[in-house]
Design a protein around this motif. Structure first.
Motif, PDB file in Angstrom:
ATOM      1  N   ALA A  75       0.802  -1.230   0.000  1.00 37.83           N
ATOM      2  CA  ALA A  75       0.000   0.000   0.000  1.00 37.83           C
ATOM      3  C   ALA A  75       0.832   1.277   0.000  1.00 37.83           C
ATOM      4  CB  ALA A  75      -0.983   0.027   1.163  1.00 37.83           C
ATOM      5  N   TYR A  76       2.162   1.178  -0.170  1.00 38.40           N
ATOM      6  CA  TYR A  76       3.014   2.358  -0.246  1.00 38.40           C
ATOM      7  C   TYR A  76       3.536   2.516  -1.667  1.00 38.40           C
ATOM      8  CZ  TYR A  76       2.928   2.044   4.819  1.00 38.40           C
ATOM      9  OH  TYR A  76       2.511   1.983   6.120  1.00 38.40           O
ATOM     10  N   PRO A  77       3.395   3.682  -2.270  1.00 42.21           N
ATOM     11  CA  PRO A  77       3.867   3.856  -3.647  1.00 42.21           C
ATOM     12  C   PRO A  77       5.392   3.759  -3.725  1.00 42.21           C
ATOM     13  CG  PRO A  77       3.079   5.951  -2.739  1.00 42.21           C
ATOM     14  CD  PRO A  77       2.784   4.895  -1.723  1.00 42.21           C
ATOM     15  N   VAL A  78       5.874   3.017  -4.730  1.00 40.75           N
ATOM     16  CA  VAL A  78       7.309   2.835  -4.929  1.00 40.75           C
ATOM     17  C   VAL A  78       7.614   2.887  -6.421  1.00 40.75           C
ATOM     18  CG1 VAL A  78       7.721   1.436  -2.854  1.00 40.75           C
ATOM     19  CG2 VAL A  78       7.057   0.313  -4.969  1.00 40.75           C
ATOM     20  N   ASP A  79       8.864   3.237  -6.744  1.00 37.19           N
ATOM     21  CA  ASP A  79       9.303   3.076  -8.129  1.00 37.19           C
ATOM     22  C   ASP A  79      10.020   1.726  -8.209  1.00 37.19           C
ATOM     23  OD1 ASP A  79      11.874   3.431  -7.081  1.00 37.19           O
ATOM     24  OD2 ASP A  79      11.997   5.527  -7.699  1.00 37.19           O
ATOM     25  N   MET A  80      10.483   1.350  -9.379  1.00 33.12           N
ATOM     26  CA  MET A  80      11.050   0.023  -9.561  1.00 33.12           C
ATOM     27  C   MET A  80      12.343  -0.174  -8.744  1.00 33.12           C
ATOM     28  SD  MET A  80       8.747  -1.362 -11.174  1.00 33.12           S
ATOM     29  CE  MET A  80       9.458  -2.954 -11.434  1.00 33.12           C
ATOM     30  N   ARG A  81      13.128   0.881  -8.603  1.00 32.11           N
ATOM     31  CA  ARG A  81      14.364   0.782  -7.818  1.00 32.11           C
ATOM     32  C   ARG A  81      14.050   0.556  -6.340  1.00 32.11           C
ATOM     33  NH1 ARG A  81      18.765  -1.329  -8.459  1.00 32.11           N
ATOM     34  NH2 ARG A  81      19.994  -0.970  -6.626  1.00 32.11           N
ATOM     35  N   GLN A  82      13.086   1.337  -5.814  1.00 34.42           N
ATOM     36  CA  GLN A  82      12.685   1.173  -4.420  1.00 34.42           C
ATOM     37  C   GLN A  82      12.091  -0.214  -4.189  1.00 34.42           C
ATOM     38  OE1 GLN A  82      10.003   4.503  -4.256  1.00 34.42           O
ATOM     39  NE2 GLN A  82      11.433   5.756  -3.075  1.00 34.42           N
ATOM     40  N   LEU A  83      11.319  -0.694  -5.164  1.00 31.89           N
ATOM     41  CA  LEU A  83      10.729  -2.029  -5.057  1.00 31.89           C
ATOM     42  C   LEU A  83      11.838  -3.076  -4.948  1.00 31.89           C
ATOM     43  CD1 LEU A  83       8.175  -3.848  -5.217  1.00 31.89           C
ATOM     44  CD2 LEU A  83       8.576  -3.952  -7.673  1.00 31.89           C
ATOM     45  N   HIS A  84      12.840  -2.970  -5.804  1.00 35.79           N
ATOM     46  CA  HIS A  84      13.950  -3.916  -5.796  1.00 35.79           C
ATOM     47  C   HIS A  84      14.684  -3.875  -4.459  1.00 35.79           C
ATOM     48  CE1 HIS A  84      18.016  -5.411  -6.573  1.00 35.79           C
ATOM     49  NE2 HIS A  84      17.461  -6.186  -7.496  1.00 35.79           N
ATOM     50  N   ASP A  85      15.017  -2.687  -3.975  1.00 41.32           N
ATOM     51  CA  ASP A  85      15.782  -2.555  -2.729  1.00 41.32           C
ATOM     52  C   ASP A  85      14.995  -3.062  -1.526  1.00 41.32           C
ATOM     53  OD1 ASP A  85      17.753  -1.454  -4.278  1.00 41.32           O
ATOM     54  OD2 ASP A  85      17.341   0.628  -3.688  1.00 41.32           O
ATOM     55  N   THR A  86      13.710  -2.708  -1.459  1.00 40.67           N
ATOM     56  CA  THR A  86      12.897  -3.113  -0.310  1.00 40.67           C
ATOM     57  C   THR A  86      12.670  -4.619  -0.312  1.00 40.67           C
ATOM     58  OG1 THR A  86      11.797  -0.973  -0.425  1.00 40.67           O
ATOM     59  CG2 THR A  86      10.773  -2.632   0.956  1.00 40.67           C
ATOM     60  N   LEU A  87      12.358  -5.187  -1.481  1.00 43.10           N
ATOM     61  CA  LEU A  87      12.178  -6.637  -1.539  1.00 43.10           C
ATOM     62  C   LEU A  87      13.483  -7.370  -1.223  1.00 43.10           C
ATOM     63  CD1 LEU A  87       9.800  -7.208  -4.597  1.00 43.10           C
ATOM     64  CD2 LEU A  87       9.286  -7.485  -2.168  1.00 43.10           C
ATOM     65  N   ALA A  88      14.620  -6.787  -1.601  1.00 41.54           N
ATOM     66  CA  ALA A  88      15.911  -7.397  -1.274  1.00 41.54           C
ATOM     67  C   ALA A  88      16.115  -7.432   0.242  1.00 41.54           C
ATOM     68  CB  ALA A  88      17.042  -6.637  -1.951  1.00 41.54           C
ATOM     69  N   GLN A  89      15.709  -6.382   0.927  1.00 41.53           N
ATOM     70  CA  GLN A  89      15.812  -6.361   2.395  1.00 41.53           C
ATOM     71  C   GLN A  89      14.914  -7.425   3.012  1.00 41.53           C
ATOM     72  OE1 GLN A  89      14.835  -2.380   3.568  1.00 41.53           O
ATOM     73  NE2 GLN A  89      16.798  -1.538   2.943  1.00 41.53           N
ATOM     74  N   TYR A  90      13.672  -7.515   2.515  1.00 41.74           N
ATOM     75  CA  TYR A  90      12.748  -8.530   3.033  1.00 41.74           C
ATOM     76  C   TYR A  90      13.271  -9.933   2.741  1.00 41.74           C
ATOM     77  CZ  TYR A  90       9.253  -4.831   3.692  1.00 41.74           C
ATOM     78  OH  TYR A  90       8.573  -3.711   4.089  1.00 41.74           O
ATOM     79  N   LYS A  91      13.850 -10.120   1.562  1.00 45.39           N
ATOM     80  CA  LYS A  91      14.386 -11.423   1.169  1.00 45.39           C
ATOM     81  C   LYS A  91      15.559 -11.822   2.061  1.00 45.39           C
ATOM     82  CE  LYS A  91      15.411 -14.869  -1.730  1.00 45.39           C
ATOM     83  NZ  LYS A  91      14.639 -16.063  -1.841  1.00 45.39           N
ATOM     84  N   SER A  92      16.407 -10.866   2.443  1.00 48.42           N
ATOM     85  CA  SER A  92      17.528 -11.189   3.317  1.00 48.42           C
ATOM     86  C   SER A  92      17.042 -11.602   4.707  1.00 48.42           C
ATOM     87  CB  SER A  92      18.493 -10.013   3.412  1.00 48.42           C
ATOM     88  OG  SER A  92      17.883  -8.912   4.058  1.00 48.42           O
ATOM     89  N   ALA A  93      15.930 -11.036   5.148  1.00 51.53           N
ATOM     90  CA  ALA A  93      15.376 -11.401   6.453  1.00 51.53           C
ATOM     91  C   ALA A  93      14.626 -12.728   6.395  1.00 51.53           C
ATOM     92  CB  ALA A  93      14.449 -10.302   6.957  1.00 51.53           C
ATOM     93  N   ASN A  94      14.003 -13.035   5.241  1.00 54.19           N
ATOM     94  CA  ASN A  94      13.225 -14.256   5.082  1.00 54.19           C
ATOM     95  C   ASN A  94      13.542 -14.858   3.718  1.00 54.19           C
ATOM     96  OD1 ASN A  94      11.343 -16.292   5.008  1.00 54.19           O
ATOM     97  ND2 ASN A  94       9.557 -14.958   4.964  1.00 54.19           N
ATOM     98  N   PRO A  95      14.402 -15.878   3.652  1.00 49.19           N
ATOM     99  CA  PRO A  95      14.786 -16.447   2.359  1.00 49.19           C
ATOM    100  C   PRO A  95      13.616 -17.025   1.558  1.00 49.19           C
ATOM    101  CG  PRO A  95      16.251 -17.217   4.103  1.00 49.19           C
ATOM    102  CD  PRO A  95      15.145 -16.471   4.762  1.00 49.19           C
TER     103      PRO A  95
END
Length: 139
Positions: A75-95
């Protein structure tokens, strides 16, 4: 007998607040239930399908694409770069990070492919596409 009646009419020294506390607790519980019942998100008109999947998992991240091509992460607006960075953080916390993609039926196909490519780059394998069952209404 008249002495007993006088004794009953004496003013109270303290106030019984138990009924007021009961009311406060009921109001508090009602407030908590009503505020948590509202689902946060971006409203889109999902495409229809006959399949029925239950994609609800803990820590699931939702990527939403609106009809005009705007991308939202939870529910938070993101551009593609922000999407990549945020999902990478979530992925590092939960493989085994589960992600659902909720796109409007009128969304541009290239925007959907961009999001899918970003998810693929991050090696996120648990991805689901949110659809609406045929014959159901709402969105």
């Amino acid at each position: 007998m008249s002495a007993d009646i006088k004794g009953d009419n004496q003013p109270y020294d303290d106030i019984n607040i138990t009924p007021m506390l009961d009311l406060a607790y009921v109001l508090l519980v009602t407030f908590i239930i009503l505020t948590t019942a509202s689902v946060q998100g971006v409203k889109v008109r999902s495409p229809q399908t006959q399949a029925q999947n239950n994609l609800a998992k803990p820590q699931t991240r939702a990527v939403t694409i609106t009809a005009d091509g705007a991308v939202y992460l939870d529910a938070y607006p993101v551009d593609m770069r922000q999407l990549h960075d945020t999902l990478a953080q979530y992925k590092s916390a939960n493989p085994n990070l589960p992600v659902v993609l909720k796109a409007d039926a009128a969304a541009q196909y290239d925007k959907v492919m961009e999001v899918l490519e970003t998810v693929k780059q991050l090696d996120i394998t648990e991805i689901g596409l949110v659809t609406k069952r045929a014959g159901s209404d709402g969105g």
